[in-house]
Design a protein around this motif. Structure first.
Motif, PDB file in Angstrom:
ATOM      1  N   GLY A 184     -58.734  24.018  20.271  1.00 53.32           N
ATOM      2  CA  GLY A 184     -57.959  23.647  19.738  1.00 53.32           C
ATOM      3  C   GLY A 184     -58.436  23.708  18.115  1.00 53.32           C
ATOM      4  N   SER A 185     -57.707  22.803  16.974  1.00 48.26           N
ATOM      5  CA  SER A 185     -58.064  23.079  15.792  1.00 48.26           C
ATOM      6  C   SER A 185     -57.645  22.031  15.097  1.00 48.26           C
TER       7      SER A 185
ATOM      8  N   ARG B  35     -57.506  19.761  10.838  1.00 46.72           N
ATOM      9  CA  ARG B  35     -57.823  20.056   8.987  1.00 46.72           C
ATOM     10  C   ARG B  35     -57.895  19.272   8.793  1.00 46.72           C
TER      11      ARG B  35
ATOM     12  N   GLN C 172     -65.911  29.942  11.725  1.00 45.13           N
ATOM     13  CA  GLN C 172     -65.324  29.159  12.547  1.00 45.13           C
ATOM     14  C   GLN C 172     -64.484  28.649  12.039  1.00 45.13           C
ATOM     15  N   PHE C 173     -65.214  27.338  11.003  1.00 50.47           N
ATOM     16  CA  PHE C 173     -64.571  27.114   9.910  1.00 50.47           C
ATOM     17  C   PHE C 173     -64.543  26.879   8.445  1.00 50.47           C
ATOM     18  N   THR C 174     -63.446  26.343   7.851  1.00 51.60           N
ATOM     19  CA  THR C 174     -63.205  27.121   6.387  1.00 51.60           C
ATOM     20  C   THR C 174     -63.222  25.733   5.132  1.00 51.60           C
TER      21      THR C 174
ATOM     22  N   GLN D 159     -60.674  23.323   7.553  1.00 50.07           N
ATOM     23  CA  GLN D 159     -60.383  23.884   8.623  1.00 50.07           C
ATOM     24  C   GLN D 159     -61.105  24.254   9.979  1.00 50.07           C
ATOM     25  N   MET D 160     -60.679  23.934  10.340  1.00 55.85           N
ATOM     26  CA  MET D 160     -61.704  23.836  11.459  1.00 55.85           C
ATOM     27  C   MET D 160     -61.565  24.180  13.448  1.00 55.85           C
ATOM     28  N   ASN D 161     -61.317  25.292  13.800  1.00 55.08           N
ATOM     29  CA  ASN D 161     -60.884  26.301  14.523  1.00 55.08           C
ATOM     30  C   ASN D 161     -62.282  26.445  15.775  1.00 55.08           C
ATOM     31  N   ASN D 162     -60.875  26.734  17.196  1.00 52.20           N
ATOM     32  CA  ASN D 162     -61.989  26.752  17.940  1.00 52.20           C
ATOM     33  C   ASN D 162     -63.414  25.364  18.471  1.00 52.20           C
ATOM     34  N   LEU D 163     -62.643  24.394  18.607  1.00 50.15           N
ATOM     35  CA  LEU D 163     -63.509  23.561  18.391  1.00 50.15           C
ATOM     36  C   LEU D 163     -64.391  23.516  19.630  1.00 50.15           C
TER      37      LEU D 163
ATOM     38  N   ASP E  46     -68.866  19.714  18.700  1.00 49.19           N
ATOM     39  CA  ASP E  46     -68.523  19.146  17.101  1.00 49.19           C
ATOM     40  C   ASP E  46     -68.112  18.085  16.868  1.00 49.19           C
TER      41      ASP E  46
END
Length: 125
Positions: free
Chosen positions: A16-17, A19, A67-69, A82-86, A90
């Motif tokens: 999941g993601s 922000r 993975q993060f922005t 923004q954290m994706n594909n956690l 993490d």
């Protein structure tokens, strides 16, 4: 005196993601480098990402590259992560910080003057 307040943490399943947001008040938002650090239980605080004052230069620890922005909105005095594909790895408390580190020390938590209280991110498997 700069005050930082994080939000956006929570419980999410693996893949999941989330922000994270960090709102700054007091001081001159544009004059600081802002960074995100994490701290897992029993471990030291670790660098995640940083963004320079203009927003044009961004830095990431190797494990979150792609993975993060990180981003910033100077008009709103806000920093985002923004954290994706956690992944469960993490899971940690994530902290927002502000300082004026030189480039070679941008990953050093001791170079940051101000810290938020942190927001918990928990990733379940």
């Amino acid at each position: 005196q700069v005050q930082l307040a994080e939000s956006g943490g929570g419980l999410v399943q693996a893949g999941g993601s989330l922000r994270l947001s960090c709102v700054a008040s007091g001081g001159s938002f544009r004059s600081y480098v802002h960074a995100w650090f994490l701290q897992a239980p029993g471990k030291e605080r670790e660098f995640v990402s940083a963004i320079r004052r203009s927003g044009g230069n961004k830095y990431y620890t190797d494990s979150v590259q792609g993975q993060f922005t990180i981003s910033r909105d100077n008009a709103k005095s806000t920093i985002y992560l923004q954290m994706n594909n956690l992944e469960p790895e993490d899971t940690a408390v994530y902290y927002c910080s502000a300082g004026r580190p030189i480039l070679s020390a941008i990953r050093d938590p001791q170079m940051y003057y101000y810290w938020g209280p942190g927001t918990q991110v928990t990733v379940s498997s």
